[in-house]
Design a protein around this motif. Structure first.
Motif, short mmCIF file in Angstrom:
data_model
loop_
_atom_site.label_atom_id
_atom_site.label_comp_id
_atom_site.label_asym_id
_atom_site.label_seq_id
_atom_site.Cartn_x
_atom_site.Cartn_y
_atom_site.Cartn_z
N LEU A 189 39.38 1.55 43.91
CA LEU A 189 38.83 0.70 42.85
C LEU A 189 37.68 1.39 42.14
N LEU A 190 36.81 2.06 42.90
CA LEU A 190 35.60 2.64 42.31
C LEU A 190 35.89 3.84 41.42
N ALA A 191 36.76 4.75 41.86
CA ALA A 191 36.96 6.00 41.11
C ALA A 191 37.44 5.76 39.68
N PRO A 192 38.52 5.00 39.45
CA PRO A 192 38.93 4.79 38.05
C PRO A 192 37.93 3.98 37.25
N LEU A 229 29.46 -2.07 43.90
CA LEU A 229 30.69 -1.47 44.40
C LEU A 229 30.42 -0.09 45.01
N MET A 230 29.50 0.67 44.42
CA MET A 230 29.10 1.95 45.03
C MET A 230 28.53 1.72 46.42
N ALA A 231 27.64 0.73 46.53
CA ALA A 231 27.01 0.44 47.82
C ALA A 231 28.05 0.02 48.86
N ALA A 232 29.01 -0.82 48.45
CA ALA A 232 30.05 -1.26 49.38
C ALA A 232 30.92 -0.09 49.80
#
Length: 344
Positions: free
Chosen positions: A180-183, A210-213
């Motif tokens: 989820l984070l990369a795109p 989302l980075m932290a998760a």
């Protein structure tokens, strides 16, 4: 023979003016100077935009460009360069310019990263964490594009020593939170300048969460403390909504269709949060309208303009929703804010 540029030679030069840019973005490119000056120029650009690093290339002529924008608490820098090497040395670190963590997504090409005793290769789509208060060395064996998000380390909410376990590792977007984070990072870096400030702030908060998760997941945090499948989907849905608040046609069926789920499942996601889809959309729109009204003096923007910008059908619709939520009309509330008798 390789050509090296020492990070500390920067103090003897001044960065040449930036190339024209649109919106909040700043663009710097070595094509704005003579080829013989390109590596010096690039070193200055990297120093002023990111942190001090020694740069080594195969020749004095170097084709490179970067675009930088600010989104909430993040700085987003997209770099596209010829092959080369960068080295963040103890000498550079001693200057005290490493106050943020770099979360990078490799958008094209490869990067061979070494930090904290580990080495890895970032391939297209991979995510890497870089700690700027410790040395790192990165080799780019081919022309590449990397999108770098500079984030205040406190916002990642990592335990002591957590970052040291994340550096020198490639986070592959093969599933779960990284997928989820990369795109999301890749797209956000390309579109960041197009978002008005209130939306930009909201997006930045979502992305940092989302980075932290993702970081916590990589560190093996208790799964109960991380978003499961429904939680990840809800993060995606909320981000999509925030990106499309200005669209008056943003309905549950449109949102569900964009995520390949049924409207019934979409409603269940929000029921688990003790809310509804439409209520959450309305709340987000009202918060953005409040922010804009508080930031603009009375008479500088019409209620109709604010309503349209945030997806309301018109000033009447905004007025009714605003009064129901806050007990005042939008204009009365703005007047009180600017008179100092109401809080933002």
């Amino acid at each position: 023979m390789p050509t090296a540029i020492d990070a500390h030679s920067h103090e003897e030069r001044r960065l040449r003016p930036a190339a024209p840019a649109s919106g909040r973005s700043t663009v710097l490119t070595t094509r704005s100077v003579a080829p013989s000056e390109s590596l010096d120029y690039w070193h200055d650009a990297v120093f002023d935009t990111l942190v001090g690093m020694d740069i080594t290339t195969e020749g004095r002529a170097y084709d490179a460009a970067l675009r930088t924008d600010h989104l909430g608490n993040m700085q987003i820098t997209t770099v596209e360069c010829d092959p080369g090497q960068v080295h963040r040395t103890p000498r550079s670190i001693a200057r005290g310019d490493g106050r943020q963590v770099f979360v990078a997504v490799q958008s094209a090409g490869r990067a061979q990263v070494e930090q904290d005793g580990r080495t890895t290769e970032l391939r297209t789509g991979d995510i890497g964490f870089f700690e700027t208060v410790r040395p790192f060395h990165t080799v780019f064996p081919e022309r590449f594009r990397m999108k770098i998000f500079a984030v205040p380390r406190a916002l990642l909410q990592l335990p002591d020593g957590g970052l040291r376990q994340l550096t020198g590792r490639s986070v592959r977007p093969s599933g779960g939170l990284p997928a989820l984070l990369a795109p999301m990072l890749d797209r956000l870096a390309d579109t960041s300048a197009s978002y008005a400030t209130p939306t930009a702030d909201r997006l930045a908060e979502s992305v940092i969460d989302l980075m932290a998760a993702t970081a916590a997941d990589q560190l093996g945090a208790d799964p109960a403390e991380l978003p499961g499948a429904d939680g990840v989907l809800l993060l995606r849905v909320r981000t999509y909504i925030r990106w499309h608040l200005s669209d008056p046609g943003l309905t549950p069926s449109v949102i569900a269709g964009a995520h390949g789920i049924s409207v019934r499942r979409l409603h269940r996601l929000f029921e688990a949060e003790d809310s509804t889809v439409c209520r959450w959309i309305r709340e987000q729109r009202l918060q953005e309208c409040r922010k804009e009204l508080a930031a603009r003096p009375p008479g500088s923007v019409s209620l109709g303009q604010v309503a349209k910008r945030w997806g309301f059908t018109g000033p009447a619709g905004l007025g009714k929703a605003f009064r129901n939520a806050f007990g005042l009309s939008p204009t009365d509330w703005r007047d009180r804010v600017w008179a100092g008798t109401a809080s933002c």
